[in-house]
Design a protein around this motif. Structure first.
Motif, PDB file in Angstrom:
ATOM      1  N   LEU A 186       0.819  -1.223   0.000  1.00 21.61           N
ATOM      2  CA  LEU A 186       0.000   0.000   0.000  1.00 21.61           C
ATOM      3  C   LEU A 186       0.847   1.265   0.000  1.00 21.61           C
ATOM      4  O   LEU A 186       0.498   2.257  -0.621  1.00 21.61           O
ATOM      5  CB  LEU A 186      -0.911   0.012   1.226  1.00 21.61           C
ATOM      6  N   GLY A 190      -0.799   3.931  -5.384  1.00 20.36           N
ATOM      7  CA  GLY A 190      -1.683   5.085  -5.280  1.00 20.36           C
ATOM      8  C   GLY A 190      -2.983   4.704  -4.574  1.00 20.36           C
ATOM      9  O   GLY A 190      -3.408   3.551  -4.633  1.00 20.36           O
ATOM     10  N   THR A 191      -3.596   5.713  -3.926  1.00 17.53           N
ATOM     11  CA  THR A 191      -4.792   5.432  -3.138  1.00 17.53           C
ATOM     12  C   THR A 191      -5.903   4.829  -3.985  1.00 17.53           C
ATOM     13  O   THR A 191      -6.447   3.765  -3.669  1.00 17.53           O
ATOM     14  CB  THR A 191      -5.298   6.735  -2.498  1.00 17.53           C
ATOM     15  N   SER A 194      -5.155   1.313  -5.296  1.00 19.46           N
ATOM     16  CA  SER A 194      -5.207   0.247  -4.299  1.00 19.46           C
ATOM     17  C   SER A 194      -6.650  -0.029  -3.899  1.00 19.46           C
ATOM     18  O   SER A 194      -7.037  -1.183  -3.694  1.00 19.46           O
ATOM     19  CB  SER A 194      -4.376   0.627  -3.076  1.00 19.46           C
ATOM     20  N   ILE A 195      -7.473   1.026  -3.820  1.00 17.55           N
ATOM     21  CA  ILE A 195      -8.863   0.811  -3.421  1.00 17.55           C
ATOM     22  C   ILE A 195      -9.609   0.008  -4.481  1.00 17.55           C
ATOM     23  O   ILE A 195     -10.438  -0.840  -4.174  1.00 17.55           O
ATOM     24  CB  ILE A 195      -9.540   2.165  -3.129  1.00 17.55           C
TER      25      ILE A 195
END
Ligand SMILES: Nc1ncnc2c1ncn2[C@@H]1O[C@H](COP(=O)(O)OP(=O)(O)OP(=O)(O)O)[C@@H](O)[C@H]1O
Ligand SMILES: [Mg+2]
Lengths: 333, 400
Positions: A186, A190-191, A194-195
């Motif tokens: 993580l 990148g946010t 990953s989401i």
């Protein structure tokens, strides 16, 4: 600077924890102190008090009385270490001093074990190193670089260099084993990516390799909470490896496992320490494990470093100093 | 007032009674209780309330004649104010009496605590570490023998008695033959529904269900996002975070404490009478209550996984998504379904004030005293709510 580490123990027999560094006193991040003979006489309470009040004078008095020599180390000799903890202190709200002043160094590739009574500050120490707690005093140096007060971005970067595993494994039970291991990446994903679960094929491959390394590749697609404790801890190790860390902090990694599984997990830690050359700082409670796995031991008592050295040096006498007089009947061996 | 027995309670006068001697008056609690602001305010209100009621009983004043009887005209402030209109002229002195009694309560609280006995306020607002320290000092008494226990019992009994008086509780009214006859008439009409209007009723209840559904569905995303900002464990770490948390909590509490019925009235003025106004009212209330429920779930999560994810170097959004969401998602869904169920029930009520749906229909028929038709509608509502209830119970059970 007044050394807060000097205090008597319960029996009225004063002991001086700062004696433990090379059998000598050390202050101010190991830079000055008194090197004592191995069989230094016990210090009187009065003298201990004196040391605390007037450090330079106390050092010379100590040197005279104990026939030691005052030394001053050059600072740069220490900065070469991978990790240096200097006078680290952590005070929680409500005036709880979890760490009073802890100094020690860790060299690359070391397997360092931290022991001490429950509540002595072992977990706090580890959690300060990767900033799950913010230290309230002292310094932490990583390769000589001060990382005591990182900014937000630096902190994230630091955490991905210093991985951690926990007593309660702290996996995400509803996710699969593989996805838990992928979470180790993580820090550099990148946010949004990953989401949405868009880990690269390469990351997936690495995750499977690490699962293989800890011997549970066959469980990759099972929900993590379906695994046994020992297996979960191995997944946690794989997740930590996924971070490509240089240091691995292990907070009582085997305390909720049975004795046999204990050794399995510890052996994996030893393996990654040897094969991947990852430095390990590990909290342990059982001295037989300490003897078997530790290359070096530091002991905490009430937030103070009271021992530092080879695990073989912990005899009955030291055992009592570390764990308190009331535990003298416990057989070690 | 200084109700210190002897000089024992004075602060700074050293350890009281170090020899462990204890007499009846000094009691066995030989420790000075700290006096804090919170506990004094609490006790001031509690004692002030009890004293006010006591005074009201003694002087025989009731709700209705709060105007005249309590104090003579010579009361300092009232004579100063009599020039104005009739109604509020004597109100102010009453306020002063209550305030004075509250102040008396405050000093009573301080006195009792200083004397070494713990009031209810002291018990409630004691800091946890202090509590732990004091608790180790002596054997605990049974709760109703302690000072705060007695205070609790008295407050409860007085409130119970006052409530009976204020609500004009009367068995006579319930069993009087007139009232009984009227109720029987209405009930018998309700029990023989007029099924001619059934299609109309079904259409209306569909409107109600859709209204509830839309209100819930629109509220969920807002509540979902708000919930993380309203969770103390996520927001309490930084100053700005805590400010946002406090502000949102206050806002949601205000929104929630205004009943949907009131919101429906406001919105029907705003967007016109009809299902839209009802839906907006329901939605607003749903956002507020769901956000509160959700955020309490977030606050009760296990910190372990959060630590685990944080330790990988994850950012705040990643922590929420990977560590928090998996822990709360099932309860979220079950709360949401439960809320839809509540909304269906509520939207019938909202219809009563013109929020559309079956409630509005009921209002129309009830206004014309057409009880048979109202009976049909009531039956439809009962069946729907019952079905919703069963369905929601099953779904919540299934996803557990
Ligand atoms: N978040 C916290 N807030 C306040 N006090 C804390 C917190 N975490 C730890 N402490 C306190 O700090 C002291 C050291 O705790 P720590 O968890 O580091 O001990 P430990 O050596 O890891 O013990 P154990 O072997 O039981 O895990 C304890 O007195 C504990 O109560
Ligand atoms: Mg611990």
């Amino acid at each position: 600077m007044i050394c807060p580490t000097i205090r008597g123990n319960e029996t009225g027999q004063p002991f001086c924890p700062l004696m433990t560094h090379d059998q000598g006193g050390c202050h101010d991040g190991n830079r000055a102190g008194v090197r004592l003979r191995r069989d230094f006489p016990p210090l009187s309470r009065r003298r201990v008090h004196l040391i605390a009040l007037n450090l330079p004078r106390a050092l010379s008095t100590m040197a005279k009385n104990c026939r030691g020599v005052v030394f001053r180390r050059k600072a740069h000799t220490l900065t070469a270490k991978q990790l240096s903890i200097r006078n680290l202190a952590k005070r929680f709200s409500g005036d709880i001093h979890a760490l009073r002043s802890v100094s020690f160094d860790v060299e690359k590739g070391e397997f360092l074990v931290i022991i001490g009574l429950s509540g002595s500050g072992k977990s706090t120490l580890l959690r300060c190193i990767n900033h799950l707690h913010e230290p309230t005093g002292g310094q932490i140096l990583l390769h000589g670089q001060d990382i005591t007060r990182p900014r937000t971005a630096e902190r994230r970067q630091l955490r991905s260099r210093v991985a951690m595993i926990f007593q309660q494994f702290n996996l995400i039970g509803r996710h699969t084993v593989l996805s838990n291991v992928l979470m180790g990446a993580l820090g550099r994903t990148g946010t949004l990516k990953s989401i949405l679960g868009l880990f690269s094929a390469q990351e997936r491959k690495r995750a499977l390799e690490y699962l293989d390394l800890v011997g549970i590749a066959d469980k990759a697609n099972i929900r993590a909470d379906r695994l046994s404790g020992g297996q979960q801890q191995r997944v946690a190790i794989a997740r930590a490896l996924m971070q490509k860390p240089e240091i691995l902090l292990a907070d009582e990694p085997v305390s909720s496992l049975d004795p046999a599984t204990c050794h399995v997990v510890m052996d994996y830690l030893k393996k990654i320490n040897r094969e991947l050359d990852i430095t390990i700082l590990c909290n342990l409670h059982f001295l037989d494990l300490v003897r078997r796995y530790a290359r070096r031991v530091v002991a905490l008592r009430e937030g103070i470093l009271v021992f530092e050295g080879d695990p073989k040096e912990i005899d009955q006498e030291w055992f009592r100093r570390i764990y308190g007089e009331e535990t003298q009947d416990v057989h070690i061996e | 007032m200084s109700s210190r027995p002897g000089s024992r309670g004075r602060r700074g006068s050293g350890r009281p009674n170090q020899h462990g001697k204890s007499s009846f008056f000094t009691g066995t609690r030989e420790r000075i209780r700290p006096v804090t602001i919170k506990q004094t305010i609490f006790d001031a209100i509690c004692f002030g309330y009890l004293l006010t009621i006591a005074l009201a009983v003694i002087t025989g004043v009731t709700e209705d004649d709060v105007e005249a009887r309590l104090l003579p005209e010579s009361w300092v402030v009232s004579s100063f104010l009599t020039a104005k209109e009739e109604a509020p002229k004597n109100q102010l002195p009453y306020a002063f009496v209550v305030l004075a009694l509250t102040a008396l309560g405050a000093s009573l609280s301080i006195g009792i605590n200083r004397a070494g006995f713990q009031t209810l306020g002291g018990f409630l607002f004691e800091s946890p570490d202090k509590k732990a320290r004091l608790d180790t000092e002596g054997p605990a008494k049974t709760w109703w023998k302690t000072t705060w226990g007695i205070q609790t019992i008295i407050t409860f009994l007085v409130t119970f008695a006052a409530a009976i008086v204020v609500t004009e509780f009367s068995l006579y009214e319930i069993f009087s033959s007139d009232g009984f006859e009227g109720a029987r008439r209405v009930f018998s009409s309700l029990a023989t529904p007029n099924f001619a209007i059934l299609p109309m009723a079904v259409l209306a209840i569909l409107e109600t269900i859709f209204m509830a559904f839309l209100a819930t569905v629109l509220a969920v995303p807002a509540a979902f996002i708000l919930s993380f900002f309203c969770a103390k464990n996520l927001m309490g770490q930084t100053k700005i975070g805590f400010a946002v948390y406090t502000f949102l909590r206050a806002l949601l509490n205000i929104t929630r404490s205004i009943e949907p019925l009131i919101w429906a009235i406001i919105f029907s003025v705003w967007v016109g009478i009809g299902p839209f106004a009802g839906m907006l009212a329901l939605m607003l209330h749903t956002v507020a209550s769901l956000a509160k429920l959700y955020s309490e779930l977030v606050e009760s999560i296990d910190d372990g996984p959060v630590d685990g994810i944080l330790a990988t170097g994850a950012g705040p959004l990643q922590v929420v998504w990977f560590a928090v969401v998996p822990q709360v998602i099932l309860p979220y869904i079950s709360f949401t379904i439960y809320r839809w169920d509540i909304n269906v029930r509520m939207s019938t009520i909202i219809g009563l004030v013109g929020g559309g749906g079956i409630g509005t229909l009921i209002m129309q028929f009830q206004g014309q005293a057409r009880w048979h038709e109202v009976g049909t509608l009531a039956l439809v509502i009962v069946l729907t709510v019952w079905a919703m209830d069963v369905a929601s119970a099953y779904i919540r059970e299934a996803i557990k």
